[in-house]
Motif scaffolding. Structure first.
Motif, PDB file in Angstrom:
ATOM      1  N   MET A  95     -35.153 -21.538  10.660  1.00 50.08           N
ATOM      2  CA  MET A  95     -34.222 -21.115  11.695  1.00 50.08           C
ATOM      3  C   MET A  95     -34.632 -19.729  12.190  1.00 50.08           C
ATOM      4  SD  MET A  95     -30.093 -21.154  11.611  1.00 50.08           S
ATOM      5  CE  MET A  95     -29.789 -19.809  10.512  1.00 50.08           C
ATOM      6  N   ILE A  96     -34.825 -19.612  13.477  1.00 50.07           N
ATOM      7  CA  ILE A  96     -35.207 -18.351  14.103  1.00 50.07           C
ATOM      8  C   ILE A  96     -33.944 -17.687  14.658  1.00 50.07           C
ATOM      9  CG2 ILE A  96     -36.564 -17.282  15.939  1.00 50.07           C
ATOM     10  CD1 ILE A  96     -38.458 -19.730  15.719  1.00 50.07           C
ATOM     11  N   PRO A  97     -33.646 -16.457  14.260  1.00 47.98           N
ATOM     12  CA  PRO A  97     -32.435 -15.794  14.748  1.00 47.98           C
ATOM     13  C   PRO A  97     -32.566 -15.356  16.212  1.00 47.98           C
ATOM     14  CG  PRO A  97     -33.666 -14.313  13.350  1.00 47.98           C
ATOM     15  CD  PRO A  97     -34.378 -15.635  13.304  1.00 47.98           C
ATOM     16  N   TYR A  98     -31.421 -15.279  16.871  1.00 47.77           N
ATOM     17  CA  TYR A  98     -31.376 -14.787  18.245  1.00 47.77           C
ATOM     18  C   TYR A  98     -30.036 -14.097  18.482  1.00 47.77           C
ATOM     19  CZ  TYR A  98     -28.256 -18.622  19.619  1.00 47.77           C
ATOM     20  OH  TYR A  98     -27.185 -19.493  19.729  1.00 47.77           O
ATOM     21  N   ASP A  99     -30.010 -13.195  19.442  1.00 48.26           N
ATOM     22  CA  ASP A  99     -28.780 -12.560  19.905  1.00 48.26           C
ATOM     23  C   ASP A  99     -28.376 -13.208  21.227  1.00 48.26           C
ATOM     24  OD1 ASP A  99     -28.437 -10.689  17.835  1.00 48.26           O
ATOM     25  OD2 ASP A  99     -29.603  -9.151  18.866  1.00 48.26           O
ATOM     26  N   LEU A 100     -27.084 -13.257  21.480  1.00 54.91           N
ATOM     27  CA  LEU A 100     -26.544 -13.762  22.742  1.00 54.91           C
ATOM     28  C   LEU A 100     -26.060 -12.570  23.547  1.00 54.91           C
ATOM     29  CD1 LEU A 100     -25.435 -15.960  24.669  1.00 54.91           C
ATOM     30  CD2 LEU A 100     -23.408 -16.069  23.186  1.00 54.91           C
ATOM     31  N   VAL A 101     -26.550 -12.417  24.779  1.00 54.17           N
ATOM     32  CA  VAL A 101     -26.133 -11.303  25.635  1.00 54.17           C
ATOM     33  C   VAL A 101     -25.418 -11.833  26.868  1.00 54.17           C
ATOM     34  CG1 VAL A 101     -27.960  -9.752  24.832  1.00 54.17           C
ATOM     35  CG2 VAL A 101     -28.362 -11.137  26.837  1.00 54.17           C
ATOM     36  N   ILE A 102     -24.292 -11.188  27.193  1.00 58.00           N
ATOM     37  CA  ILE A 102     -23.485 -11.614  28.337  1.00 58.00           C
ATOM     38  C   ILE A 102     -22.968 -10.375  29.073  1.00 58.00           C
ATOM     39  CG2 ILE A 102     -21.488 -12.923  29.131  1.00 58.00           C
ATOM     40  CD1 ILE A 102     -21.552 -14.468  26.509  1.00 58.00           C
ATOM     41  N   PRO A 103     -23.327 -10.226  30.345  1.00 60.88           N
ATOM     42  CA  PRO A 103     -22.684  -9.199  31.155  1.00 60.88           C
ATOM     43  C   PRO A 103     -21.337  -9.735  31.640  1.00 60.88           C
ATOM     44  CG  PRO A 103     -24.362 -10.306  32.444  1.00 60.88           C
ATOM     45  CD  PRO A 103     -24.403 -10.909  31.056  1.00 60.88           C
ATOM     46  N   SER A 104     -20.370  -8.879  31.754  1.00 56.08           N
ATOM     47  CA  SER A 104     -19.027  -9.285  32.176  1.00 56.08           C
ATOM     48  C   SER A 104     -18.555  -8.345  33.283  1.00 56.08           C
ATOM     49  CB  SER A 104     -18.077  -9.215  30.978  1.00 56.08           C
ATOM     50  OG  SER A 104     -16.746  -9.439  31.369  1.00 56.08           O
TER      51      SER A 104
ATOM     52  N   LEU B 279     -27.724  -3.971  27.679  1.00 58.57           N
ATOM     53  CA  LEU B 279     -27.652  -5.155  26.816  1.00 58.57           C
ATOM     54  C   LEU B 279     -28.965  -5.380  26.065  1.00 58.57           C
ATOM     55  CD1 LEU B 279     -25.757  -7.615  29.178  1.00 58.57           C
ATOM     56  CD2 LEU B 279     -24.956  -6.844  26.932  1.00 58.57           C
ATOM     57  N   LEU B 280     -30.062  -5.351  26.790  1.00 64.12           N
ATOM     58  CA  LEU B 280     -31.358  -5.633  26.158  1.00 64.12           C
ATOM     59  C   LEU B 280     -31.746  -4.561  25.148  1.00 64.12           C
ATOM     60  CD1 LEU B 280     -33.333  -7.135  29.152  1.00 64.12           C
ATOM     61  CD2 LEU B 280     -32.118  -8.321  27.307  1.00 64.12           C
ATOM     62  N   ASN B 281     -31.316  -3.333  25.361  1.00 64.80           N
ATOM     63  CA  ASN B 281     -31.586  -2.281  24.378  1.00 64.80           C
ATOM     64  C   ASN B 281     -30.838  -2.506  23.066  1.00 64.80           C
ATOM     65  OD1 ASN B 281     -33.481  -0.743  25.720  1.00 64.80           O
ATOM     66  ND2 ASN B 281     -31.948   0.499  26.758  1.00 64.80           N
ATOM     67  N   MET B 282     -29.798  -3.323  23.082  1.00 62.73           N
ATOM     68  CA  MET B 282     -29.018  -3.602  21.879  1.00 62.73           C
ATOM     69  C   MET B 282     -29.543  -4.799  21.086  1.00 62.73           C
ATOM     70  SD  MET B 282     -26.871  -1.177  21.817  1.00 62.73           S
ATOM     71  CE  MET B 282     -25.904  -1.735  20.437  1.00 62.73           C
TER      72      MET B 282
END
Length: 109
Positions: free
Chosen positions: A1-10, A81-84
């Motif tokens: 399983m490869i980890p990933y982050d979910l990014v969402i602008p609101s 977001l991408l910096n986080m």
């Protein structure tokens, strides 16, 4: 399983981001390591409501919350977001795109 982050602008629309985040987590075959949301205060005074909706929809997935009031616009929001992101991969979603079919994250990764 490869980890990933979910990014969402609101953009301060809790009635949209709640169903979107719920649908993403319900349809993805792998949960993200973290949900990272940036809320641009398009409608000032709604950021607390957006934050509460995001935390409720994310359930056990950790949430990183970023917000700006006054708004900083989409480009700077994406930069923040991408910096986080701390994983090698991330999934980007807009706050108004509800997922309606299975989301094969594992296969994509």
């Amino acid at each position: 399983m490869i980890p990933y982050d979910l990014v969402i602008p609101s953009a301060s629309r809790p009635h949209l981001i709640g169903p979107v985040l719920s649908s993403l987590l319900d349809h993805a075959d792998q949960r993200p390591e973290r949900v990272i949301v940036h809320d641009d205060a398009a409608f000032p005074g709604r950021q607390d409501e957006v934050r509460a909706v995001v935390h409720e929809a994310a359930g056990p997935v950790p949430v990183i919350w970023l917000a700006d009031n006054p708004p900083i616009s989409h480009g700077p929001t994406l930069h923040r977001l991408l910096n986080m992101v701390q994983t090698e991969f991330f999934l980007y979603s807009q706050y108004d795109h509800v997922v309606v079919r299975p989301l094969p994250v594992r296969r994509c990764l």
